[in-house]
Design a protein around this motif. Structure first.
Motif, PDB file in Angstrom:
ATOM      1  N   LEU A   1       7.339  19.431  53.939  1.00  0.00           N
ATOM      2  CA  LEU A   1       8.390  18.637  53.329  1.00  0.00           C
ATOM      3  C   LEU A   1       9.437  18.221  54.357  1.00  0.00           C
ATOM      4  O   LEU A   1       9.756  17.044  54.502  1.00  0.00           O
ATOM      5  N   GLN A   2       9.948  19.198  55.112  1.00  0.00           N
ATOM      6  CA  GLN A   2      11.034  18.867  56.045  1.00  0.00           C
ATOM      7  C   GLN A   2      10.548  18.200  57.327  1.00  0.00           C
ATOM      8  O   GLN A   2      11.257  17.370  57.911  1.00  0.00           O
ATOM      9  N   HIS A   3       9.353  18.534  57.779  1.00  0.00           N
ATOM     10  CA  HIS A   3       8.822  17.926  59.004  1.00  0.00           C
ATOM     11  C   HIS A   3       7.786  16.839  58.705  1.00  0.00           C
ATOM     12  O   HIS A   3       7.833  15.753  59.290  1.00  0.00           O
ATOM     13  N   GLY A   4       6.862  17.135  57.813  1.00  0.00           N
ATOM     14  CA  GLY A   4       5.808  16.170  57.497  1.00  0.00           C
ATOM     15  C   GLY A   4       6.318  14.931  56.789  1.00  0.00           C
ATOM     16  O   GLY A   4       5.863  13.817  57.051  1.00  0.00           O
TER      17      GLY A   4
ATOM     18  N   THR B   1       3.440  19.407  45.386  1.00  0.00           N
ATOM     19  CA  THR B   1       2.967  20.313  46.433  1.00  0.00           C
ATOM     20  C   THR B   1       3.116  19.566  47.745  1.00  0.00           C
ATOM     21  O   THR B   1       2.362  18.632  48.024  1.00  0.00           O
ATOM     22  N   SER B   2       4.098  19.943  48.534  1.00  0.00           N
ATOM     23  CA  SER B   2       4.465  19.124  49.688  1.00  0.00           C
ATOM     24  C   SER B   2       3.346  18.988  50.715  1.00  0.00           C
ATOM     25  O   SER B   2       3.261  17.984  51.418  1.00  0.00           O
TER      26      SER B   2
ATOM     27  N   ASP C   1      16.326  30.725  60.208  1.00  0.00           N
ATOM     28  CA  ASP C   1      15.152  30.102  60.842  1.00  0.00           C
ATOM     29  C   ASP C   1      14.521  29.068  59.910  1.00  0.00           C
ATOM     30  O   ASP C   1      13.297  28.964  59.829  1.00  0.00           O
ATOM     31  N   SER C   2      15.344  28.301  59.211  1.00  0.00           N
ATOM     32  CA  SER C   2      14.836  27.379  58.193  1.00  0.00           C
ATOM     33  C   SER C   2      13.850  26.354  58.748  1.00  0.00           C
ATOM     34  O   SER C   2      13.041  25.802  58.004  1.00  0.00           O
ATOM     35  N   HIS C   3      13.898  26.098  60.056  1.00  0.00           N
ATOM     36  CA  HIS C   3      13.004  25.094  60.646  1.00  0.00           C
ATOM     37  C   HIS C   3      11.627  25.665  60.990  1.00  0.00           C
ATOM     38  O   HIS C   3      10.715  24.919  61.331  1.00  0.00           O
ATOM     39  N   LEU C   4      11.467  26.987  60.905  1.00  0.00           N
ATOM     40  CA  LEU C   4      10.202  27.610  61.313  1.00  0.00           C
ATOM     41  C   LEU C   4       9.280  27.877  60.135  1.00  0.00           C
ATOM     42  O   LEU C   4       9.723  28.184  59.028  1.00  0.00           O
ATOM     43  N   CYS C   5       7.987  27.822  60.402  1.00  0.00           N
ATOM     44  CA  CYS C   5       6.940  27.979  59.388  1.00  0.00           C
ATOM     45  C   CYS C   5       6.842  29.418  58.883  1.00  0.00           C
ATOM     46  O   CYS C   5       7.089  30.371  59.621  1.00  0.00           O
TER      47      CYS C   5
END
Length: 439
Positions: free
Chosen positions: A323-326, A263-264, A349-353
């Motif tokens: 996962l990608q930012h944290g 669980t990221s 928009d893969s970078h957006l929450c």
């Protein structure tokens, strides 16, 4: 950014850290381009740069938090996209965590807010309590529209149609490996154990099949992230301390090569235990735990996962923010899915929450719903057979807005290497993909 903290203020380790972070900000505004709340609301104070100004003023002047400051800090998702974007390396996560803890200690919230936060803090981290709450929400779900508070409606609407039975795989025990290559501890989590038991089951099958002995440590449980992001430091640290002691015992006993987290959102917090406990008696063990904590995709990259052949199965991969930012893990899940033979697609928009963000979808339902709608639309535009994600919160959020089956990445990898077909692919009410069973 110039700061004016006094020497006396800087004796506080939390202020010291925040001062370092504030001084690294150069006001460039790059963060506004990738901040979900700024994209939705268009308010400078709902961007990382705006929140940094509010936090600086509040901490430097040691002032009692006002309603305006609290509103904009509360609206932060902690998606950490700003940290990926920032050219100056501003560690926004530690800054906003400090601000939330300061607010928790110094701001008198309205009764409804206090009550909601108290309930969430005493239910979500405890799987059995959460199961009972989900059952109650399931019963009350037909009456959600009658609720006067949007947050109460969101709580009822979140309830899944089915609640899985308890998995005994989550009990403390050891699962032997086939051709043992390493020994790892699996963090079984808290809310995930109530919402979806398939994820841990698939993780254990996959890891043991690939040569990892898996231990579920006695005494380990919730990582503390849910209460940590509410600013409830005492509660979050007490929970995290149990994990540190449980895993340190395993490390000192038979030894561990890794602590595996599927669980990221939890992974980002566990990897930060070293910072959280830097001034605590558990500092050394916390640093050891953080040092070997890995997302399941990281450990799988170290194991020799066989290739698969599922070229006709289209998987839309949702990159969880944690996962990608944290954790800055961007390619491993996609690489593994491709190796397993799936055709991997990514939304624009893969970078957006997606708007889940722990308890955010319960405490800020209006903003969360806008982000969810946006994310679902971009995922469905790919016309995938399956949506894959590495975080239970994202799965619940996105799954509540689409008929495309959504499963954890590890479930697909388990399936592709000899495990059973993920139950979610044939769940009632979901569009069943035309996919052959892998053997």
């Amino acid at each position: 950014m110039q700061t004016t903290f006094t020497p006396e203020q800087l004796t506080d380790p939390a202020i010291q850290r925040s001062n370092e972070i504030l001084r690294s900000c150069v006001h460039c505004g790059f963060c506004t381009a990738t901040c979900p709340t700024y994209q939705v609301l268009g308010d400078e104070l709902d961007s990382p740069r705006g929140r940094i100004y509010l936090i600086k003023d509040m901490l430097e002047n040691e002032r009692k938090p006002d309603e305006k400051t609290v509103k904009h800090i509360d609206r932060c998702l902690s998606c950490l996209a700003c940290m990926t974007t920032c050219p100056s390396g501003v560690h926004y996560m530690h800054l906003v965590d400090h601000a939330r803890a300061y607010i928790e200690k110094n701001y008198d919230r309205p009764f409804s807010d206090r009550a909601l936060r108290w309930i969430l803090a005493r239910i979500l981290p405890y799987p059995m309590r959460f199961r009972v709450a989900l059952l109650g929400a399931k019963i009350g779900r037909p009456f959600a529209r009658l609720m006067p508070d949007a947050r109460l409606r969101a709580m009822l609407e979140m309830a899944p149609k089915t609640i899985p039975p308890v998995s005994r795989n989550d009990d403390p025990q050891t699962f032997p490996a086939k051709d043992k290559k390493m020994r790892v501890a699996l963090m079984t989590g808290c809310a995930q154990k109530a919402l979806n038991t398939d994820i841990n089951d698939a993780t254990i099958r996959l890891l043991t099949r690939l040569g990892a002995e898996v231990v579920v440590a006695e005494g380990a449980g919730c990582c503390g992230a849910l209460t940590h992001h509410m600013g409830k430091e005492d509660e979050s640290h007490a929970t995290a301390a149990k994990n540190i002691k449980a895993w340190a015992k395993e490390m000192d006993g038979e030894g561990l090569d890794a602590i595996v987290i599927n669980t990221s959102g939890c992974g980002t917090t566990v990897k930060d235990y070293g910072h959280m406990f830097r001034n605590d008696g558990l500092a050394e063990d916390a640093a050891r735990v953080s040092g070997i904590a890995m997302d399941v995709s990281e450990i799988l990259m170290k194991l020799d996962m066989p290739e698969g052949d599922q070229k006709d199965t289209k998987v839309a991969y949702h990159a969880a923010c944690s996962l990608q930012h944290g954790q800055q893990i961007k390619t491993f899940p996609k690489d593994l899915l491709k190796k397993a033979g799936f055709t991997v697609l990514e939304p624009a928009d893969s970078h957006l929450c997606c708007g889940s963000a722990g308890t955010y979808n319960l405490m800020q339902p209006e903003i969360s719903k806008q982000l969810k709608t946006r994310k679902v639309q971009t995922l469905e535009a790919l016309t995938p057979d399956i949506i894959s994600a590495g975080n239970i919160g994202c799965m619940m959020q996105i799954g509540g807005g689409t008929d495309v089956p959504i499963v954890h990445t590890v479930e697909l990898l388990d399936w592709a290497t000899g495990g059973p077909q993920p139950p979610a692919l044939t769940a009632p009410g979901k569009r069943e993909p035309q996919i052959p069973i892998l053997r």
